[in-house]
Design a protein around this motif. Structure first.
Motif, PDB file in Angstrom:
ATOM      1  N   SER A  28       0.817  -1.220   0.000  1.00 46.41           N
ATOM      2  CA  SER A  28       0.000   0.000   0.000  1.00 46.41           C
ATOM      3  C   SER A  28       0.844   1.260   0.000  1.00 46.41           C
ATOM      4  O   SER A  28       0.420   2.311  -0.512  1.00 46.41           O
ATOM      5  N   GLY A  29       2.037   1.196   0.616  1.00 50.19           N
ATOM      6  CA  GLY A  29       2.862   2.389   0.757  1.00 50.19           C
ATOM      7  C   GLY A  29       2.330   3.372   1.782  1.00 50.19           C
ATOM      8  O   GLY A  29       2.786   4.517   1.853  1.00 50.19           O
ATOM      9  N   ILE A  30       1.362   2.931   2.597  1.00 52.30           N
ATOM     10  CA  ILE A  30       0.733   3.786   3.606  1.00 52.30           C
ATOM     11  C   ILE A  30       1.242   3.389   4.985  1.00 52.30           C
ATOM     12  O   ILE A  30       1.468   2.199   5.243  1.00 52.30           O
ATOM     13  N   GLN A  31       1.395   4.351   5.862  1.00 51.53           N
ATOM     14  CA  GLN A  31       1.807   4.064   7.236  1.00 51.53           C
ATOM     15  C   GLN A  31       0.842   3.050   7.848  1.00 51.53           C
ATOM     16  O   GLN A  31      -0.384   3.175   7.705  1.00 51.53           O
ATOM     17  N   PRO A  32       1.362   2.002   8.520  1.00 49.92           N
ATOM     18  CA  PRO A  32       0.505   0.892   8.956  1.00 49.92           C
ATOM     19  C   PRO A  32      -0.734   1.280   9.756  1.00 49.92           C
ATOM     20  O   PRO A  32      -1.825   0.768   9.499  1.00 49.92           O
ATOM     21  N   GLY A  33      -0.587   2.176  10.722  1.00 54.48           N
ATOM     22  CA  GLY A  33      -1.755   2.551  11.517  1.00 54.48           C
ATOM     23  C   GLY A  33      -2.856   3.147  10.667  1.00 54.48           C
ATOM     24  O   GLY A  33      -4.039   2.802  10.805  1.00 54.48           O
ATOM     25  N   ARG A  58      -9.760   1.389  -4.174  1.00 55.63           N
ATOM     26  CA  ARG A  58      -9.663   2.806  -4.497  1.00 55.63           C
ATOM     27  C   ARG A  58     -10.241   3.658  -3.370  1.00 55.63           C
ATOM     28  O   ARG A  58      -9.719   4.743  -3.071  1.00 55.63           O
ATOM     29  N   SER A  59     -11.301   3.157  -2.719  1.00 56.16           N
ATOM     30  CA  SER A  59     -11.865   3.874  -1.575  1.00 56.16           C
ATOM     31  C   SER A  59     -10.894   3.908  -0.406  1.00 56.16           C
ATOM     32  O   SER A  59     -10.777   4.918   0.287  1.00 56.16           O
ATOM     33  N   VAL A  60     -10.185   2.791  -0.195  1.00 57.46           N
ATOM     34  CA  VAL A  60      -9.173   2.752   0.860  1.00 57.46           C
ATOM     35  C   VAL A  60      -8.097   3.802   0.581  1.00 57.46           C
ATOM     36  O   VAL A  60      -7.688   4.564   1.475  1.00 57.46           O
ATOM     37  N   GLY A  61      -7.614   3.863  -0.664  1.00 54.79           N
ATOM     38  CA  GLY A  61      -6.591   4.834  -1.022  1.00 54.79           C
ATOM     39  C   GLY A  61      -7.059   6.265  -0.817  1.00 54.79           C
ATOM     40  O   GLY A  61      -6.339   7.085  -0.223  1.00 54.79           O
ATOM     41  N   ARG A  62      -8.270   6.563  -1.291  1.00 55.36           N
ATOM     42  CA  ARG A  62      -8.785   7.930  -1.146  1.00 55.36           C
ATOM     43  C   ARG A  62      -8.923   8.310   0.322  1.00 55.36           C
ATOM     44  O   ARG A  62      -8.618   9.446   0.716  1.00 55.36           O
ATOM     45  N   ARG A  63      -9.382   7.373   1.137  1.00 56.15           N
ATOM     46  CA  ARG A  63      -9.530   7.655   2.571  1.00 56.15           C
ATOM     47  C   ARG A  63      -8.179   7.974   3.205  1.00 56.15           C
ATOM     48  O   ARG A  63      -8.088   8.769   4.140  1.00 56.15           O
ATOM     49  N   ALA A  64      -7.124   7.353   2.680  1.00 55.28           N
ATOM     50  CA  ALA A  64      -5.777   7.593   3.200  1.00 55.28           C
ATOM     51  C   ALA A  64      -5.103   8.798   2.549  1.00 55.28           C
ATOM     52  O   ALA A  64      -3.966   9.130   2.890  1.00 55.28           O
ATOM     53  N   GLY A  65      -5.799   9.435   1.606  1.00 57.13           N
ATOM     54  CA  GLY A  65      -5.253  10.627   0.974  1.00 57.13           C
ATOM     55  C   GLY A  65      -4.355  10.357  -0.206  1.00 57.13           C
ATOM     56  O   GLY A  65      -3.496  11.179  -0.552  1.00 57.13           O
ATOM     57  N   THR A  66      -4.554   9.189  -0.871  1.00 56.54           N
ATOM     58  CA  THR A  66      -3.736   8.865  -2.035  1.00 56.54           C
ATOM     59  C   THR A  66      -4.618   8.226  -3.101  1.00 56.54           C
ATOM     60  O   THR A  66      -5.798   7.999  -2.886  1.00 56.54           O
ATOM     61  N   GLU A  67      -4.030   7.961  -4.253  1.00 53.17           N
ATOM     62  CA  GLU A  67      -4.735   7.291  -5.348  1.00 53.17           C
ATOM     63  C   GLU A  67      -3.924   6.069  -5.760  1.00 53.17           C
ATOM     64  O   GLU A  67      -2.752   6.187  -6.106  1.00 53.17           O
ATOM     65  N   PHE A  68      -4.543   4.890  -5.709  1.00 47.99           N
ATOM     66  CA  PHE A  68      -3.891   3.673  -6.171  1.00 47.99           C
ATOM     67  C   PHE A  68      -4.131   3.523  -7.672  1.00 47.99           C
ATOM     68  O   PHE A  68      -5.275   3.587  -8.122  1.00 47.99           O
ATOM     69  N   ASP A  69      -3.068   3.291  -8.437  1.00 46.25           N
ATOM     70  CA  ASP A  69      -3.256   3.030  -9.861  1.00 46.25           C
ATOM     71  C   ASP A  69      -3.714   1.586 -10.064  1.00 46.25           C
ATOM     72  O   ASP A  69      -3.813   0.804  -9.110  1.00 46.25           O
ATOM     73  N   ASP A  70      -4.012   1.225 -11.302  1.00 47.76           N
ATOM     74  CA  ASP A  70      -4.575  -0.097 -11.584  1.00 47.76           C
ATOM     75  C   ASP A  70      -3.640  -1.216 -11.146  1.00 47.76           C
ATOM     76  O   ASP A  70      -4.090  -2.249 -10.628  1.00 47.76           O
ATOM     77  N   ARG A  72      -1.401  -1.163  -8.700  1.00 48.25           N
ATOM     78  CA  ARG A  72      -1.406  -1.261  -7.240  1.00 48.25           C
ATOM     79  C   ARG A  72      -2.714  -1.882  -6.742  1.00 48.25           C
ATOM     80  O   ARG A  72      -2.704  -2.705  -5.827  1.00 48.25           O
ATOM     81  N   VAL A  73      -3.819  -1.516  -7.358  1.00 45.86           N
ATOM     82  CA  VAL A  73      -5.113  -2.087  -6.977  1.00 45.86           C
ATOM     83  C   VAL A  73      -5.099  -3.597  -7.186  1.00 45.86           C
ATOM     84  O   VAL A  73      -5.531  -4.373  -6.322  1.00 45.86           O
ATOM     85  N   ALA A  74      -4.609  -4.048  -8.333  1.00 41.82           N
ATOM     86  CA  ALA A  74      -4.566  -5.480  -8.624  1.00 41.82           C
ATOM     87  C   ALA A  74      -3.675  -6.218  -7.630  1.00 41.82           C
ATOM     88  O   ALA A  74      -4.007  -7.324  -7.172  1.00 41.82           O
ATOM     89  N   GLU A  75      -2.535  -5.617  -7.280  1.00 39.77           N
ATOM     90  CA  GLU A  75      -1.619  -6.238  -6.323  1.00 39.77           C
ATOM     91  C   GLU A  75      -2.259  -6.355  -4.942  1.00 39.77           C
ATOM     92  O   GLU A  75      -2.184  -7.397  -4.291  1.00 39.77           O
ATOM     93  N   LEU A  76      -2.900  -5.288  -4.489  1.00 37.66           N
ATOM     94  CA  LEU A  76      -3.530  -5.296  -3.172  1.00 37.66           C
ATOM     95  C   LEU A  76      -4.693  -6.286  -3.119  1.00 37.66           C
ATOM     96  O   LEU A  76      -4.869  -6.988  -2.122  1.00 37.66           O
ATOM     97  N   LEU A  77      -5.451  -6.351  -4.187  1.00 37.00           N
ATOM     98  CA  LEU A  77      -6.561  -7.293  -4.232  1.00 37.00           C
ATOM     99  C   LEU A  77      -6.060  -8.729  -4.134  1.00 37.00           C
ATOM    100  O   LEU A  77      -6.605  -9.548  -3.381  1.00 37.00           O
ATOM    101  N   GLU A  78      -4.987  -9.042  -4.863  1.00 40.71           N
ATOM    102  CA  GLU A  78      -4.423 -10.392  -4.825  1.00 40.71           C
ATOM    103  C   GLU A  78      -3.868 -10.731  -3.439  1.00 40.71           C
ATOM    104  O   GLU A  78      -4.106 -11.830  -2.912  1.00 40.71           O
ATOM    105  N   LEU A  79      -3.159  -9.798  -2.836  1.00 40.64           N
ATOM    106  CA  LEU A  79      -2.608 -10.032  -1.502  1.00 40.64           C
ATOM    107  C   LEU A  79      -3.719 -10.189  -0.465  1.00 40.64           C
ATOM    108  O   LEU A  79      -3.612 -11.004   0.460  1.00 40.64           O
ATOM    109  N   ASP A  80      -4.779  -9.423  -0.612  1.00 34.72           N
ATOM    110  CA  ASP A  80      -5.899  -9.516   0.333  1.00 34.72           C
ATOM    111  C   ASP A  80      -6.581 -10.873   0.225  1.00 34.72           C
ATOM    112  O   ASP A  80      -6.898 -11.508   1.242  1.00 34.72           O
ATOM    113  N   LEU A  81      -6.801 -11.335  -0.982  1.00 27.92           N
ATOM    114  CA  LEU A  81      -7.403 -12.660  -1.174  1.00 27.92           C
ATOM    115  C   LEU A  81      -6.548 -13.735  -0.515  1.00 27.92           C
ATOM    116  O   LEU A  81      -7.054 -14.599   0.205  1.00 27.92           O
ATOM    117  N   GLU A  82      -5.251 -13.669  -0.746  1.00 25.92           N
ATOM    118  CA  GLU A  82      -4.352 -14.656  -0.171  1.00 25.92           C
ATOM    119  C   GLU A  82      -4.375 -14.602   1.354  1.00 25.92           C
ATOM    120  O   GLU A  82      -4.297 -15.645   2.035  1.00 25.92           O
TER     121      GLU A  82
END
Length: 204
Positions: A28-33, A58-70, A72-82
């Motif tokens: 994510s590149g976001i501070q863990p907390g 994308r909602s998670v990114g916006r809430r954290a004040g950033t924008e995930f590109d496609d 990054r979104v695909a990577e995060l989705l795959e890691l979350d599923l795993e």
């Protein structure tokens, strides 16, 4: 009491490991907390089926004040599923024993479409133990909403007093008890076996 309604994650399936959590934080590149605040803060609509996986991230990114590109979104989705892909074989064995002894089983889980699809593909042998599957993404209701319990009770065809609800989240157990179900706050298979014995349910 002749019916057990199980939560999935933290009971039948394992929650995220420290390693999988760290992988999500890093990707994510976001501070863990802040990352976990945003992850869980946007999760309910995703679990309820209001958002697709990409829209959720994308909602998670916006809430954290950033924008995930496609990418990054695909990577995060795959890691979350795993991170949500593992079952607890001890608990699967317990459920198998209950089912074999004639105890009626159901499942009520806050789970998004992508993870539900994964479990149906990879863990069909486990899901077959539960004739009633109350997946929040498919029923449009998520715990602790009383309607999510009502959906399962209707599917099981039983009165609330005949059901023991098992969940690792205390607020969900409290919600079940307020509706007249028995409730067990799950912390271990051993503790659940004691609860089942005390309520006269055959142990697995």
């Amino acid at each position: 009491m002749d019916t057990v309604l199980f939560d999935m994650f933290g009971v039948i399936a394992r929650t995220q490991s420290a390693q999988s959590r760290a992988a999500l934080e890093h990707a994510s590149g976001i501070q863990p907390g802040l990352f976990w605040e945003c992850y869980w803060g946007e999760r309910l609509p995703y679990d309820r089926g209001d958002l697709t996986g990409p829209a959720y991230w994308r909602s998670v990114g916006r809430r954290a004040g950033t924008e995930f590109d496609d990418r990054r979104v695909a990577e995060l989705l795959e890691l979350d599923l795993e991170s949500w892909s593992r079952v607890d074989e001890d608990m699967v064995s317990l459920a198998e024993g209950l089912s074999a002894s004639g105890v009626r089983l159901g499942m009520l889980s806050n789970i998004p479409f992508e993870i539900a699809d994964m479990f149906e593909a990879d863990h069909a042998r486990v899901l077959r133990l539960f004739p009633v599957l109350g997946f929040s993404c498919r029923i449009g209701r998520a715990k602790p909403d009383p309607e999510s319990f009502g959906w399962c009770l209707e599917g099981l065809g039983v009165e609330p007093g005949r059901v023991l609800f098992v969940d690792d989240t205390e607020r969900n157990v409290t919600a079940a008890r307020e509706l007249g179900l028995g409730g067990h706050h799950f912390t271990s298979a051993a503790g659940l076996r004691e609860e089942l014995a005390a309520r006269g349910l055959t142990r697995g």
